[in-house]
Design an enzyme around this catalytic site. Structure first.
Site, PDB file in Angstrom:
ATOM      1  N   ASN A  13       0.790  -1.240   0.000  1.00  0.00           N
ATOM      2  CA  ASN A  13       0.000   0.000   0.000  1.00  0.00           C
ATOM      3  C   ASN A  13       0.819   1.285   0.000  1.00  0.00           C
ATOM      4  OD1 ASN A  13      -2.288  -1.620   0.054  1.00  0.00           O
ATOM      5  ND2 ASN A  13      -2.335  -1.633   2.283  1.00  0.00           N
ATOM      6  N   GLU A  47       6.110  -6.297  -9.053  1.00  0.00           N
ATOM      7  CA  GLU A  47       6.192  -7.538  -8.263  1.00  0.00           C
ATOM      8  C   GLU A  47       7.602  -8.127  -8.321  1.00  0.00           C
ATOM      9  OE1 GLU A  47       3.769  -8.087  -6.356  1.00  0.00           O
ATOM     10  OE2 GLU A  47       2.016  -7.214  -7.320  1.00  0.00           O
TER      11      GLU A  47
END
Length: 191
Positions: free
Chosen positions: A12, A87
């Site tokens: 986040n 990622e």
């Protein structure tokens, strides 16, 4: 001289949003980019997707993907100005070195975005190598509920309690993970 960058944070912090903004900036200036994301994250369906609604199509890498070969082939067809990878924690050591070769030998900047640590505070393999060899390390900031910088990723069960054991990788979002400062992360694991 092209560089290998590692933008890292807890959950986040806006990693995917930052990647998509960088991609937009390159493309707005008429430059060619190549985006990658982990095939392991089945929620993405081949997209780099941010929580604020931005998204873009991306190539998907698996543990056996030869990133250098794929990027080199694309670069031969149409010159690339930047490679952006989301990622990055899921990269293998070999893949990180392949990306370093793309920067060093092909002269293409490589911007990797990912988590630094898992839900137990351990480094992901891809992140460990990136922290060791990247030319530039940039920490993106997330905020704990107390207002301090969130540096840890707490995995939670369906009832919201801390998960202390399990596989290093379990795909999930806000339903499975909470970004916390180290103090509140440690307290949650003790509780």
């Amino acid at each position: 001289m092209a560089k290998l960058y590692f933008y890292y944070s807890s959950m986040n912090a806006g990693k995917s949003s930052s990647l998509l903004q960088a991609d937009f900036n390159y493309r707005e200036r008429g430059m060619a980019t190549m985006l990658w994301t982990a095939a392991l994250d089945t929620r993405s369906d081949g997209l780099v997707r941010s929580r604020i609604g931005l998204e873009a199509e991306a190539h998907r890498f698996r543990p056996d993907t030869d990133l250098r070969a794929a990027i080199t082939a694309a670069h031969r067809e149409s010159a690339l100005d930047c490679v952006l990878l989301d990622e990055a924690q899921f990269l293998s050591e070999t893949q990180v070195w392949q990306l370093a070769g793309v920067a060093d030998e092909l002269g293409i900047p490589v911007l990797c975005y990912g988590l630094r640590t898992d839900f137990q505070g351990a480094l992901f393999p891809g992140s460990a190598v990136l922290l060791g060899i990247a030319d530039a390390l940039v920490e993106l900031k997330a905020v704990c509920h107390c207002g301090r910088k969130a540096t840890m990723n707490l995995r939670v069960s369906e009832d919201g309690s801390a998960v202390k054991q399990g596989a290093q990788t379990e795909i999930g979002g806000n339903d499975r993970y909470v970004a916390l400062c180290r103090k509140h992360f440690s307290a949650a694991l003790k509780g």
